[in-house]
Design a protein around this motif. Sequence first.
Motif, PDB file in Angstrom:
ATOM      1  N   SER A  74      13.498  -7.074  11.255  1.00 23.09           N
ATOM      2  CA  SER A  74      14.194  -7.712  12.284  1.00 23.09           C
ATOM      3  C   SER A  74      13.981  -7.052  13.697  1.00 23.09           C
ATOM      4  O   SER A  74      13.679  -8.016  14.801  1.00 23.09           O
ATOM      5  N   LYS A  75      13.823  -5.785  13.811  1.00 25.57           N
ATOM      6  CA  LYS A  75      13.428  -5.088  15.036  1.00 25.57           C
ATOM      7  C   LYS A  75      12.089  -5.497  15.506  1.00 25.57           C
ATOM      8  O   LYS A  75      12.050  -5.606  16.861  1.00 25.57           O
ATOM      9  N   VAL A  76      11.035  -5.437  14.649  1.00 35.46           N
ATOM     10  CA  VAL A  76       9.872  -5.861  15.052  1.00 35.46           C
ATOM     11  C   VAL A  76      10.017  -7.149  15.781  1.00 35.46           C
ATOM     12  O   VAL A  76       9.222  -7.646  16.646  1.00 35.46           O
ATOM     13  N   MET A  77      10.410  -8.302  15.009  1.00 33.87           N
ATOM     14  CA  MET A  77      10.622  -9.492  15.448  1.00 33.87           C
ATOM     15  C   MET A  77      11.097  -9.667  16.874  1.00 33.87           C
ATOM     16  O   MET A  77      10.734 -10.405  17.713  1.00 33.87           O
ATOM     17  N   ARG A  78      12.225  -8.954  17.045  1.00 30.20           N
ATOM     18  CA  ARG A  78      12.950  -8.997  18.144  1.00 30.20           C
ATOM     19  C   ARG A  78      12.044  -8.343  19.208  1.00 30.20           C
ATOM     20  O   ARG A  78      12.017  -8.921  20.567  1.00 30.20           O
ATOM     21  N   LYS A  79      11.389  -7.150  19.234  1.00 32.59           N
ATOM     22  CA  LYS A  79      10.476  -6.607  20.219  1.00 32.59           C
ATOM     23  C   LYS A  79       9.319  -7.401  20.537  1.00 32.59           C
ATOM     24  O   LYS A  79       9.134  -7.493  21.605  1.00 32.59           O
ATOM     25  N   LEU A  80       8.734  -8.290  19.618  1.00 32.30           N
ATOM     26  CA  LEU A  80       7.718  -8.949  19.954  1.00 32.30           C
ATOM     27  C   LEU A  80       8.020 -10.607  20.108  1.00 32.30           C
ATOM     28  O   LEU A  80       7.058 -11.254  20.419  1.00 32.30           O
ATOM     29  N   GLY A  81       9.312 -10.664  19.876  1.00 28.45           N
ATOM     30  CA  GLY A  81       9.490 -12.090  20.573  1.00 28.45           C
ATOM     31  C   GLY A  81       9.350 -13.296  19.484  1.00 28.45           C
ATOM     32  O   GLY A  81       9.093 -14.207  19.601  1.00 28.45           O
ATOM     33  N   LEU A  82       9.152 -12.886  18.124  1.00 23.46           N
ATOM     34  CA  LEU A  82       9.021 -13.779  17.075  1.00 23.46           C
ATOM     35  C   LEU A  82      10.351 -14.264  16.539  1.00 23.46           C
ATOM     36  O   LEU A  82      11.320 -13.775  16.408  1.00 23.46           O
ATOM     37  N   ARG A  83      10.077 -15.765  16.231  1.00 26.38           N
ATOM     38  CA  ARG A  83      11.391 -16.273  15.833  1.00 26.38           C
ATOM     39  C   ARG A  83      11.637 -16.802  14.167  1.00 26.38           C
ATOM     40  O   ARG A  83      12.738 -16.977  13.957  1.00 26.38           O
ATOM     41  N   SER A  84      10.563 -16.276  13.566  1.00 26.26           N
ATOM     42  CA  SER A  84      10.734 -16.753  12.134  1.00 26.26           C
ATOM     43  C   SER A  84       9.784 -15.589  11.298  1.00 26.26           C
ATOM     44  O   SER A  84       8.873 -15.089  11.566  1.00 26.26           O
ATOM     45  N   PRO A  85      10.350 -15.802   9.959  1.00 27.85           N
ATOM     46  CA  PRO A  85       9.396 -14.880   9.200  1.00 27.85           C
ATOM     47  C   PRO A  85       7.849 -15.225   9.073  1.00 27.85           C
ATOM     48  O   PRO A  85       7.084 -14.324   8.884  1.00 27.85           O
ATOM     49  N   THR A  86       7.573 -16.359   9.295  1.00 27.36           N
ATOM     50  CA  THR A  86       6.278 -16.960   9.207  1.00 27.36           C
ATOM     51  C   THR A  86       5.285 -16.287  10.364  1.00 27.36           C
ATOM     52  O   THR A  86       4.310 -15.993  10.223  1.00 27.36           O
ATOM     53  N   GLU A  87       6.052 -16.470  11.653  1.00 29.85           N
ATOM     54  CA  GLU A  87       5.341 -15.840  12.657  1.00 29.85           C
ATOM     55  C   GLU A  87       5.262 -14.342  12.826  1.00 29.85           C
ATOM     56  O   GLU A  87       4.270 -13.874  13.028  1.00 29.85           O
ATOM     57  N   LEU A  88       6.207 -13.482  12.225  1.00 29.97           N
ATOM     58  CA  LEU A  88       6.031 -12.295  11.872  1.00 29.97           C
ATOM     59  C   LEU A  88       4.857 -11.918  10.881  1.00 29.97           C
ATOM     60  O   LEU A  88       3.918 -11.061  11.067  1.00 29.97           O
ATOM     61  N   SER A  89       4.493 -12.948   9.813  1.00 24.17           N
ATOM     62  CA  SER A  89       3.556 -12.804   8.839  1.00 24.17           C
ATOM     63  C   SER A  89       2.324 -13.134   9.708  1.00 24.17           C
ATOM     64  O   SER A  89       1.288 -12.341   9.170  1.00 24.17           O
ATOM     65  N   GLN A  90       2.186 -14.074  10.443  1.00 21.90           N
ATOM     66  CA  GLN A  90       1.007 -14.535  11.134  1.00 21.90           C
ATOM     67  C   GLN A  90       0.495 -13.220  12.103  1.00 21.90           C
ATOM     68  O   GLN A  90      -0.608 -12.940  12.239  1.00 21.90           O
TER      69      GLN A  90
END
Length: 91
Positions: free
Chosen positions: A49-65
């Motif tokens: 969750s912290k990585v997603m927030r810091k990088l501005g990613l909105r979904s688990p799919t974006e995180l995986s990509q």
Amino acid sequence: MFGRHAKCRRKLITPAERRVLELVAKGCTNRQIAAILAISPSTVSLHRSKVMRKLGLRSPTELSQFAAGYLRLKALSSCSGDVDKKIAHQT
């Protein structure tokens, strides 16, 4: 796709978050990551969750990509470092 400032934001990721990110890129589940890193699955979720927030990613799919791209970049940079060392050694 992930914003031109993603490289700068990557520096905001802690070493623990980076380890989780690398395992996400390899396709590991939260439980698998938790077992590998000897942390709880809820801690893995928190890091994700912290990585997603810091990088501005909105979904688990974006995180995986992003994670997959991060691993490719890391592999390329380590390869170029090896090549640079070999070239320096030969001269």
